[in-house]
Design a protein around this motif. Sequence first.
Motif, PDB file in Angstrom:
ATOM      1  N   GLY A  41       0.793  -1.222   0.000  1.00  0.00           N
ATOM      2  CA  GLY A  41       0.000   0.000   0.000  1.00  0.00           C
ATOM      3  C   GLY A  41       0.826   1.273   0.000  1.00  0.00           C
ATOM      4  O   GLY A  41       0.269   2.373  -0.009  1.00  0.00           O
ATOM      5  N   ALA A  42       2.146   1.126  -0.017  1.00  0.00           N
ATOM      6  CA  ALA A  42       3.032   2.298   0.060  1.00  0.00           C
ATOM      7  C   ALA A  42       2.916   3.168  -1.188  1.00  0.00           C
ATOM      8  O   ALA A  42       2.668   2.688  -2.292  1.00  0.00           O
ATOM      9  CB  ALA A  42       4.476   1.850   0.254  1.00  0.00           C
ATOM     10  N   ARG A  43       3.127   4.466  -0.962  1.00  0.00           N
ATOM     11  CA  ARG A  43       3.099   5.476  -2.030  1.00  0.00           C
ATOM     12  C   ARG A  43       4.289   6.395  -1.839  1.00  0.00           C
ATOM     13  O   ARG A  43       4.785   6.545  -0.730  1.00  0.00           O
ATOM     14  CB  ARG A  43       1.823   6.321  -1.923  1.00  0.00           C
ATOM     15  CG  ARG A  43       0.550   5.539  -1.957  1.00  0.00           C
ATOM     16  CD  ARG A  43      -0.650   6.376  -1.463  1.00  0.00           C
ATOM     17  NE  ARG A  43      -1.832   5.561  -1.326  1.00  0.00           N
ATOM     18  CZ  ARG A  43      -2.784   5.463  -2.245  1.00  0.00           C
ATOM     19  NH1 ARG A  43      -2.699   6.174  -3.350  1.00  0.00           N
ATOM     20  NH2 ARG A  43      -3.819   4.682  -2.066  1.00  0.00           N
ATOM     21  N   SER A  50      -0.677   3.535  -5.174  1.00  0.00           N
ATOM     22  CA  SER A  50       0.075   2.604  -4.326  1.00  0.00           C
ATOM     23  C   SER A  50       0.991   1.709  -5.160  1.00  0.00           C
ATOM     24  O   SER A  50       0.844   1.584  -6.379  1.00  0.00           O
ATOM     25  CB  SER A  50      -0.895   1.725  -3.547  1.00  0.00           C
ATOM     26  OG  SER A  50      -1.545   0.821  -4.437  1.00  0.00           O
TER      27      SER A  50
END
Length: 167
Positions: A41-43, A50
Amino acid sequence: MSFHDASVAAYLQMLNSLTGILTKAEAHCKAKNIQPDVLLGARLYPDMLSFTRQVQLVCDFATKGCARLTHSEVPTIPDTEKSFDELKARLAKTIDYVKSFKPAQFEGADSRDVTFPAGPDKTMTLKGQQFLSHYSLPNFYFHAATAHDILRHNGVEIGKRDFLGVS
């Protein structure tokens, strides 16, 4: 270089390298006791997509690029992946799909009209060479580089050699 090689080979190199990068990201999570959802889910920035969505888009630009250049049916793939294994499976299916295209299907594709969505209720038409070099590959590489950068930003030990698939 044939038009097939200019497109299919480029897509395959990055799809394979992204598969290797996912393996390293998964190992990083295990080694550092990080929940996979954190990286998935990282951005890079809150208004950006994401990591998972970046990988999905890499796959989409490869499949849809090949389909549009060869005037084949454009596949629709639901974006349901929620794990590293599911993303690797999507990449594997994309690799198989891209590999299924034969050089003869790309004959004349450089000068063929390619029509594609360009926003809500809009389409754009470019010649195949322009479509590949000004739209499909730049978007493909943008999302691949962003996926790589998200992982690197989050401490996964990857670099340019991983991105290029030569590590």
